[in-house]
Motif scaffolding. Structure first.
Motif, PDB file in Angstrom:
ATOM      1  N   ALA A  24       1.033  -1.189  -0.094  1.00 54.02           N
ATOM      2  CA  ALA A  24       0.010  -0.015   0.050  1.00 54.02           C
ATOM      3  C   ALA A  24       0.869   1.128   0.270  1.00 54.02           C
ATOM      4  O   ALA A  24       0.311   2.448   0.102  1.00 54.02           O
ATOM      5  N   ASN A  25       2.339   1.192  -0.163  1.00 58.11           N
ATOM      6  CA  ASN A  25       3.304   2.317   0.106  1.00 58.11           C
ATOM      7  C   ASN A  25       2.635   3.078   1.396  1.00 58.11           C
ATOM      8  O   ASN A  25       2.817   4.268   1.209  1.00 58.11           O
ATOM      9  N   ALA A  26       2.517   2.583   2.339  1.00 56.41           N
ATOM     10  CA  ALA A  26       2.230   2.992   3.560  1.00 56.41           C
ATOM     11  C   ALA A  26       3.073   2.823   4.773  1.00 56.41           C
ATOM     12  O   ALA A  26       3.657   1.878   4.639  1.00 56.41           O
ATOM     13  N   THR A  27       2.855   3.720   5.886  1.00 56.75           N
ATOM     14  CA  THR A  27       3.777   3.673   6.917  1.00 56.75           C
ATOM     15  C   THR A  27       2.760   3.936   8.251  1.00 56.75           C
ATOM     16  O   THR A  27       1.584   4.094   8.050  1.00 56.75           O
ATOM     17  N   VAL A  28       3.462   4.118   9.205  1.00 55.27           N
ATOM     18  CA  VAL A  28       2.719   4.403  10.608  1.00 55.27           C
ATOM     19  C   VAL A  28       3.144   5.514  11.173  1.00 55.27           C
ATOM     20  O   VAL A  28       4.533   6.072  11.080  1.00 55.27           O
ATOM     21  N   THR A  29       2.252   6.206  11.782  1.00 53.26           N
ATOM     22  CA  THR A  29       2.808   7.619  12.625  1.00 53.26           C
ATOM     23  C   THR A  29       1.758   7.563  13.883  1.00 53.26           C
ATOM     24  O   THR A  29       0.584   7.175  13.863  1.00 53.26           O
ATOM     25  N   GLY A  30       2.194   8.551  14.639  1.00 60.96           N
ATOM     26  CA  GLY A  30       1.266   8.945  15.745  1.00 60.96           C
ATOM     27  C   GLY A  30       1.702   8.185  17.134  1.00 60.96           C
ATOM     28  O   GLY A  30       2.847   8.173  17.154  1.00 60.96           O
ATOM     29  N   GLN A  31       0.705   7.740  17.971  1.00 62.43           N
ATOM     30  CA  GLN A  31       1.161   7.426  19.312  1.00 62.43           C
ATOM     31  C   GLN A  31       0.230   6.080  19.452  1.00 62.43           C
ATOM     32  O   GLN A  31      -0.890   6.098  19.199  1.00 62.43           O
ATOM     33  N   VAL A  32       0.864   5.151  20.115  1.00 63.20           N
ATOM     34  CA  VAL A  32       0.209   3.944  20.589  1.00 63.20           C
ATOM     35  C   VAL A  32       0.659   3.486  22.111  1.00 63.20           C
ATOM     36  O   VAL A  32       1.824   3.728  22.155  1.00 63.20           O
ATOM     37  N   ARG A  33      -0.300   3.147  22.761  1.00 65.40           N
ATOM     38  CA  ARG A  33      -0.126   2.850  24.051  1.00 65.40           C
ATOM     39  C   ARG A  33      -0.262   1.395  24.470  1.00 65.40           C
ATOM     40  O   ARG A  33      -1.572   1.062  24.129  1.00 65.40           O
ATOM     41  N   TYR A  34       0.499   0.738  24.973  1.00 62.78           N
ATOM     42  CA  TYR A  34       0.210  -0.720  25.475  1.00 62.78           C
ATOM     43  C   TYR A  34       0.085  -0.663  26.992  1.00 62.78           C
ATOM     44  O   TYR A  34       0.972  -0.033  27.786  1.00 62.78           O
ATOM     45  N   PHE A  35      -1.205  -1.274  27.608  1.00 63.18           N
ATOM     46  CA  PHE A  35      -1.184  -1.232  28.782  1.00 63.18           C
ATOM     47  C   PHE A  35      -1.992  -2.465  29.323  1.00 63.18           C
ATOM     48  O   PHE A  35      -2.183  -3.581  28.228  1.00 63.18           O
ATOM     49  N   ASP A  36      -2.100  -2.838  30.534  1.00 61.74           N
ATOM     50  CA  ASP A  36      -2.758  -4.130  31.239  1.00 61.74           C
ATOM     51  C   ASP A  36      -1.926  -5.243  30.696  1.00 61.74           C
ATOM     52  O   ASP A  36      -2.294  -6.156  30.344  1.00 61.74           O
ATOM     53  N   ARG A  37      -0.415  -5.301  30.731  1.00 65.28           N
ATOM     54  CA  ARG A  37       0.406  -6.212  30.239  1.00 65.28           C
ATOM     55  C   ARG A  37       0.636  -7.299  31.383  1.00 65.28           C
ATOM     56  O   ARG A  37       1.015  -6.838  32.470  1.00 65.28           O
ATOM     57  N   GLU A  38      -0.175  -8.568  31.061  1.00 62.31           N
ATOM     58  CA  GLU A  38       0.119  -9.488  32.288  1.00 62.31           C
ATOM     59  C   GLU A  38       0.635 -10.876  31.659  1.00 62.31           C
ATOM     60  O   GLU A  38       0.149 -11.397  30.678  1.00 62.31           O
ATOM     61  N   VAL A  39       1.925 -11.270  32.559  1.00 63.46           N
ATOM     62  CA  VAL A  39       2.634 -12.346  32.140  1.00 63.46           C
ATOM     63  C   VAL A  39       2.328 -13.643  32.886  1.00 63.46           C
ATOM     64  O   VAL A  39       1.976 -13.579  34.278  1.00 63.46           O
ATOM     65  N   GLU A  40       1.868 -14.650  32.191  1.00 67.89           N
ATOM     66  CA  GLU A  40       2.098 -15.962  33.158  1.00 67.89           C
ATOM     67  C   GLU A  40       2.890 -16.739  32.407  1.00 67.89           C
ATOM     68  O   GLU A  40       3.292 -17.420  31.467  1.00 67.89           O
ATOM     69  N   LEU A  41       3.962 -17.023  33.488  1.00 72.24           N
ATOM     70  CA  LEU A  41       5.106 -18.221  33.130  1.00 72.24           C
ATOM     71  C   LEU A  41       4.757 -19.807  33.061  1.00 72.24           C
ATOM     72  O   LEU A  41       4.032 -20.333  34.128  1.00 72.24           O
ATOM     73  N   ARG A  42       4.851 -20.107  32.122  1.00 67.19           N
ATOM     74  CA  ARG A  42       4.213 -21.656  31.636  1.00 67.19           C
ATOM     75  C   ARG A  42       5.492 -22.642  32.584  1.00 67.19           C
ATOM     76  O   ARG A  42       5.214 -23.468  33.047  1.00 67.19           O
ATOM     77  N   ASP A  43       6.760 -22.362  32.121  1.00 65.46           N
ATOM     78  CA  ASP A  43       7.870 -23.196  32.434  1.00 65.46           C
ATOM     79  C   ASP A  43       8.922 -22.094  32.239  1.00 65.46           C
ATOM     80  O   ASP A  43       8.844 -20.987  32.206  1.00 65.46           O
ATOM     81  N   GLU A  44      10.149 -22.858  32.378  1.00 63.12           N
ATOM     82  CA  GLU A  44      11.275 -21.872  32.368  1.00 63.12           C
ATOM     83  C   GLU A  44      11.821 -21.270  30.973  1.00 63.12           C
ATOM     84  O   GLU A  44      12.436 -20.400  30.715  1.00 63.12           O
ATOM     85  N   THR A  45      10.995 -21.937  29.944  1.00 68.25           N
ATOM     86  CA  THR A  45      11.319 -21.305  28.602  1.00 68.25           C
ATOM     87  C   THR A  45      10.126 -20.737  27.833  1.00 68.25           C
ATOM     88  O   THR A  45      10.222 -20.601  26.707  1.00 68.25           O
ATOM     89  N   SER A  46       9.185 -20.872  28.439  1.00 65.62           N
ATOM     90  CA  SER A  46       7.693 -20.420  27.803  1.00 65.62           C
ATOM     91  C   SER A  46       6.883 -19.516  28.605  1.00 65.62           C
ATOM     92  O   SER A  46       6.803 -19.756  29.930  1.00 65.62           O
ATOM     93  N   ALA A  47       6.056 -18.692  28.144  1.00 73.78           N
ATOM     94  CA  ALA A  47       5.017 -17.940  28.731  1.00 73.78           C
ATOM     95  C   ALA A  47       4.194 -17.411  27.752  1.00 73.78           C
ATOM     96  O   ALA A  47       4.137 -17.376  26.869  1.00 73.78           O
ATOM     97  N   VAL A  48       2.849 -16.769  28.563  1.00 70.52           N
ATOM     98  CA  VAL A  48       1.763 -16.532  27.944  1.00 70.52           C
ATOM     99  C   VAL A  48       1.693 -14.905  28.217  1.00 70.52           C
ATOM    100  O   VAL A  48       1.635 -14.475  29.604  1.00 70.52           O
ATOM    101  N   LEU A  49       1.542 -13.827  27.386  1.00 69.81           N
ATOM    102  CA  LEU A  49       1.340 -12.537  27.693  1.00 69.81           C
ATOM    103  C   LEU A  49       0.138 -11.936  27.027  1.00 69.81           C
ATOM    104  O   LEU A  49       0.041 -12.155  25.941  1.00 69.81           O
ATOM    105  N   THR A  50      -0.574 -11.349  27.775  1.00 66.82           N
ATOM    106  CA  THR A  50      -1.834 -10.598  27.084  1.00 66.82           C
ATOM    107  C   THR A  50      -1.724  -9.018  27.506  1.00 66.82           C
ATOM    108  O   THR A  50      -1.209  -8.613  28.572  1.00 66.82           O
ATOM    109  N   PHE A  51      -1.942  -8.474  26.626  1.00 65.56           N
ATOM    110  CA  PHE A  51      -1.950  -6.992  26.750  1.00 65.56           C
ATOM    111  C   PHE A  51      -3.055  -6.278  26.011  1.00 65.56           C
ATOM    112  O   PHE A  51      -3.549  -6.850  25.101  1.00 65.56           O
ATOM    113  N   CYS A  52      -3.171  -4.968  26.107  1.00 71.13           N
ATOM    114  CA  CYS A  52      -4.111  -3.999  25.307  1.00 71.13           C
ATOM    115  C   CYS A  52      -3.325  -3.067  24.673  1.00 71.13           C
ATOM    116  O   CYS A  52      -2.288  -2.588  25.190  1.00 71.13           O
ATOM    117  N   ALA A  53      -3.685  -2.613  23.493  1.00 67.94           N
ATOM    118  CA  ALA A  53      -3.445  -1.543  22.661  1.00 67.94           C
ATOM    119  C   ALA A  53      -4.207  -0.371  22.670  1.00 67.94           C
ATOM    120  O   ALA A  53      -5.446  -0.670  22.064  1.00 67.94           O
TER     121      ALA A  53
END
Length: 223
Positions: free
Chosen positions: A137-166
């Motif tokens: 589309a010959n497009a780029t991005v501009t402006g501001q984005v905020r990421y919040f409510d970032r919650e991490v759940e560790l499954r084991d030593e090498t894997s995790a689940v992360l949920t968050f909002c934008a």
């Protein structure tokens, strides 16, 4: 001089979706054309597939590529410190992953080194496809984005689940040729929920391996 196409993106096949609306900063993983939380190859049940290895230049110095964004794009990440060093590492690498996607779109990472460094498997496929759609589309991005409510759940030593909002209410696409910003009204679809899986590789990097995003999620709407 002809703009060089990122080598990582050129190495993979990009599938463009019809009538795509480019309205979000870095929302690879959700369909902007439909209110859907599914993307091709992003189901969480599958084992992550192999991905291109970072180049030697991408892993030099401190071992991590430097991610830079253009002056007109600002990403803010809330909740970076949890008190748990492992969870903090997951959050930090996820933030770099989101920055890497926008750097590839904006052209500040022309070889897309960071994209391949912080993504693997299906998340890498989704990120490359998303960047490719902006290129078409010959497009780029501009402006501001905020990421919040970032919650991490560790499954084991090498894997995790992360949920968050934008909050993408102040993030827009911009035509590279004309510089015109496609400003859109703020609606429920300006807010996106991400559900991601991260896997720690042999170098200690928490790579995003799977990602699903839900545009207009009730969990991410302003109160």
């Amino acid at each position: 001089m002809k703009r060089r196409r990122p080598t990582l993106i050129a190495a993979l096949t990009l599938t463009a979706t019809a009538a795509l609306t480019l309205s979000a900063c870095g929302s690879d993983g959700d369909s902007a054309a439909k209110d859907s939380d599914k993307i091709a190859g992003a189901d969480t049940g599958d084992k992550p597939s192999a991905s291109p290895s970072p180049s030697s230049s991408a892993t030099s110095a401190a071992g991590r590529p430097k991610v830079e964004l253009p002056a007109d794009l600002k990403l803010t990440f809330e909740g970076t410190k949890t008190g748990d060093p492992v969870k903090d590492a997951v959050l930090a690498d996820n933030a770099e992953r989101m920055r890497a996607v926008d750097a590839a779109i904006a052209g500040t990472d022309p070889d897309a080194k960071a994209l391949g460094f912080y993504n693997t498997g299906k998340a890498l496929e989704a990120a490359v496809s998303w960047v490719g759609q902006f290129e078409k589309a010959n497009a780029t991005v501009t402006g501001q984005v905020r990421y919040f409510d970032r919650e991490v759940e560790l499954r084991d030593e090498t894997s995790a689940v992360l949920t968050f909002c934008a909050d993408e209410s102040k993030g827009f696409s911009k035509d590279k040729k004309t510089g015109k910003v496609a400003k859109t009204p703020v609606t429920k679809n300006s807010y996106v929920q991400y559900n991601t899986r991260l896997d720690k590789n042999a170098e200690g990097v928490w790579q995003t391996s799977q990602i699903i995003s839900t545009r207009g999620s009730a969990k991410c709407q302003p109160q």
